[in-house]
Design a protein around this motif. Sequence first.
Motif, short mmCIF file in Angstrom:
data_model
loop_
_atom_site.label_atom_id
_atom_site.label_comp_id
_atom_site.label_asym_id
_atom_site.label_seq_id
_atom_site.Cartn_x
_atom_site.Cartn_y
_atom_site.Cartn_z
N THR A 26 70.04 62.78 59.46
CA THR A 26 69.31 62.81 60.47
C THR A 26 69.00 61.30 61.40
O THR A 26 69.52 61.18 62.49
CB THR A 26 67.70 63.39 60.54
N VAL A 27 68.71 60.41 60.49
CA VAL A 27 68.75 59.08 60.98
C VAL A 27 69.99 58.35 61.36
O VAL A 27 70.14 57.75 62.30
CB VAL A 27 68.03 58.07 59.80
N ARG A 28 71.06 58.80 60.45
CA ARG A 28 72.32 58.28 60.72
C ARG A 28 72.78 58.70 61.96
O ARG A 28 73.50 58.36 63.01
CB ARG A 28 73.26 58.64 59.86
N GLU A 29 72.53 60.07 62.42
CA GLU A 29 72.83 60.66 63.80
C GLU A 29 72.31 60.05 64.85
O GLU A 29 72.92 59.89 65.84
CB GLU A 29 72.55 62.20 63.70
N GLN A 30 71.06 59.82 64.90
CA GLN A 30 70.29 58.96 65.93
C GLN A 30 70.91 57.64 65.94
O GLN A 30 71.02 56.98 67.29
CB GLN A 30 68.71 58.78 65.42
N HIS A 31 71.16 57.02 64.80
CA HIS A 31 71.88 55.58 64.90
C HIS A 31 73.34 55.72 65.53
O HIS A 31 73.32 54.66 66.56
CB HIS A 31 71.82 55.32 63.55
N ALA A 32 74.03 56.81 65.38
CA ALA A 32 75.33 56.76 65.92
C ALA A 32 74.96 57.16 67.69
O ALA A 32 75.89 56.41 68.59
CB ALA A 32 76.05 57.91 65.57
N ALA A 33 74.06 57.83 67.91
CA ALA A 33 73.70 58.18 69.26
C ALA A 33 73.36 56.97 69.99
O ALA A 33 73.80 56.58 71.17
CB ALA A 33 72.75 59.20 69.51
N LEU A 34 72.55 55.92 69.61
CA LEU A 34 71.95 54.93 69.99
C LEU A 34 72.95 53.85 70.12
O LEU A 34 73.05 53.16 71.14
CB LEU A 34 70.84 54.23 69.18
N LEU A 35 74.02 53.79 69.08
CA LEU A 35 75.08 52.93 69.27
C LEU A 35 76.04 53.40 70.25
O LEU A 35 76.39 52.37 71.03
CB LEU A 35 76.01 53.01 67.91
#
Length: 257
Positions: free
Chosen positions: A103-112
């Motif tokens: 979940t955190v990785r998805e959020q990081h990808a979206a923010l990136l």
Amino acid sequence: MSLTSRLRAVFRIKATHVVDRLEDPREALDDSYDEQVKMLQQVRQGLAAVATGKKRIELQGQEMGNRYQRLTEQAQEALSQGREDLARTALERRSLLERQVATVREQHAALLLQQTQLQENERRLAERVANFRVEKETIKATYTASEAQVRANEAAAGLGSYMSDVGANLNRAKDRVAQMQARAAATDELLASGALEDLTASPDADLERQLSAGAAQAEVERQLRALKNSGASSDSSGADRPGGGPDAWLSIGQGPR
């Protein structure tokens, strides 16, 4: 140009200047530039917020990664000690942590992705603002130069109108002087002929004037006869021409000696 026309022209020029100040394109350009700068600042603030959020998630992911490593080590240590129950608990927690990391990785990808888009938008907007600034200053300089030329032309036109008024006043003054000179000459002739009575003269001035005129005419006739008789000799020289001395002019008109 009459006074009313000049006042009307002055009021029209002042009104035009007021409207020009209200519709000054330089102020409109500055306002547009300020709005674009504000938009650029907002984009940069948003970019900073996204970068901050992404960094926070990265730190959180690093902590989760460290915990994941510890749980793996704890499961191995529990198995080495024959504690399968503890190893199972560590693996269960690690499995739950894996789902959280996803979940955190998805959020990081979206923010990136959002950060990348904002960086591109910030770059394009910054270029547009810089180009607009250059064009704005060029237009303002051109407008200022044109405005100065207009004011110079208006000043020259005003000076031309003033000089036209001066020329008209000078012509009128010359006409008045000519009229006054003609009137003075006419009154002299009238006074000389007796048609116009001189109220300041003595009561018998008209008789004296006529007698003087008769005496002068008689003197002219006498000199004319003398010229005829002597052939313009010594009598004429004595009566009409001065001698060679510096005071000879005093004998002019004194007749023969």
